[in-house]
Scaffold this active site. Structure first.
Site, PDB file in Angstrom:
ATOM      1  N   HIS A 121     -12.676  28.872  34.867  1.00 16.53           N
ATOM      2  CA  HIS A 121     -12.292  27.641  35.561  1.00 16.53           C
ATOM      3  C   HIS A 121     -13.027  27.552  36.893  1.00 16.53           C
ATOM      4  CE1 HIS A 121      -9.439  30.859  36.476  1.00 16.53           C
ATOM      5  NE2 HIS A 121      -9.352  30.358  37.705  1.00 16.53           N
ATOM      6  N   HIS A 124     -12.929  25.937  40.552  1.00 19.52           N
ATOM      7  CA  HIS A 124     -12.046  25.310  41.534  1.00 19.52           C
ATOM      8  C   HIS A 124     -12.863  24.288  42.342  1.00 19.52           C
ATOM      9  CE1 HIS A 124      -8.830  28.591  41.604  1.00 19.52           C
ATOM     10  NE2 HIS A 124      -9.828  29.258  41.057  1.00 19.52           N
TER      11      HIS A 124
HETATM   12  P1  AMP Z   1      -8.006  32.291  39.691  1.00 22.26           P
HETATM   13  O1  AMP Z   1      -7.396  33.184  40.716  1.00 22.26           O
HETATM   14  O2  AMP Z   1      -9.410  31.887  40.048  1.00 22.26           O
HETATM   15  O3  AMP Z   1      -7.874  32.844  38.286  1.00 22.26           O
HETATM   16  O4  AMP Z   1      -7.183  30.948  39.779  1.00 22.26           O
HETATM   17  C1  AMP Z   1      -6.181  30.595  38.877  1.00 22.26           C
HETATM   18  C2  AMP Z   1      -5.557  29.338  39.414  1.00 22.26           C
HETATM   19  O5  AMP Z   1      -4.798  28.741  38.380  1.00 22.26           O
HETATM   20  C3  AMP Z   1      -4.613  29.576  40.599  1.00 22.26           C
HETATM   21  O6  AMP Z   1      -5.086  28.851  41.729  1.00 22.26           O
HETATM   22  C4  AMP Z   1      -3.269  29.050  40.082  1.00 22.26           C
HETATM   23  O7  AMP Z   1      -2.527  28.374  41.070  1.00 22.26           O
HETATM   24  C5  AMP Z   1      -3.695  28.105  38.952  1.00 22.26           C
HETATM   25  N1  AMP Z   1      -2.700  27.931  37.906  1.00 22.26           N
HETATM   26  C6  AMP Z   1      -2.044  28.896  37.226  1.00 22.26           C
HETATM   27  N2  AMP Z   1      -1.214  28.349  36.312  1.00 22.26           N
HETATM   28  C7  AMP Z   1      -1.348  26.997  36.429  1.00 22.26           C
HETATM   29  C8  AMP Z   1      -0.753  25.871  35.759  1.00 22.26           C
HETATM   30  N3  AMP Z   1       0.153  26.015  34.789  1.00 22.26           N
HETATM   31  N4  AMP Z   1      -1.158  24.635  36.137  1.00 22.26           N
HETATM   32  C9  AMP Z   1      -2.074  24.468  37.114  1.00 22.26           C
HETATM   33  N5  AMP Z   1      -2.669  25.483  37.766  1.00 22.26           N
HETATM   34  C10 AMP Z   1      -2.311  26.736  37.438  1.00 22.26           C
END
Ligand code: AMP
Length: 143
Positions: free
Chosen positions: A100, A102
């Protein structure tokens, strides 16, 4: 679809999300715990665990969507700037093992920071690292 993957569940509609964009290969939705409001995640619909696992055509679609989304996020939030961030691997801070990107809108004096102490190359080390990486790239191209 990967069992137990939260983002695959979002793609399948099993978990709700604040969707902002979708096409054949890409989905974008708001991060549930944003650094700033409007913080958006762009993901491939195909389950890929990290950046290097994303097929080239899907990656191109993600980047094209991300470019349009970055503009939309800035206009919608009034942010004068944004960060693009991709954590790849647990050691790099990746918590959700579905690739993903950001898009993080940034504001003057907000508390968000991705700065860390920077290192300095000694002697010829910078050229040696560059040569090693070039050599690896050449090997990959030959494969
Ligand atoms: P990372 O640390 O780069 O893996 O970021 C994962 C991101 O996914 C974090 O910023 C979380 O807040 C976000 N996240 C986790 N679960 C969900 C969800 N159900 N809907 C939206 N964002 C999410």
């Amino acid at each position: 679809m990967e069992k137990n993957c939260v983002f695959c569940k979002i793609i399948a509609g099993e978990i709700p999300s604040a969707k902002v964009y979708e096409d054949e290969k890409v989905l974008a939705f708001l991060d549930i715990a944003p650094f700033n409001f409007g913080h958006t995640l762009v993901i491939p619909k195909e389950h890929c665990h990290c950046f290097t696992a994303i097929p080239a055509d899907t990656l191109a679609a993600m980047m094209s969507a991300a470019q349009r989304l970055a503009i939309a996020v800035m206009r919608a939030t009034g942010a004068p700037a944004y960060n693009l961030l991709m954590n790849n691997g647990q050691v790099a801070g990746q918590e959700v093992p579905h690739a993903h990107l950001h898009i993080i809108p940034r504001f003057v004096d907000d508390p968000v920071s991705f700065r860390a102490p920077q290192k300095h190359y000694e002697g010829n080390a910078i050229a040696e690292f560059a040569a090693k990486i070039q050599e690896r790239l050449a090997r990959q191209s030959a494969q």
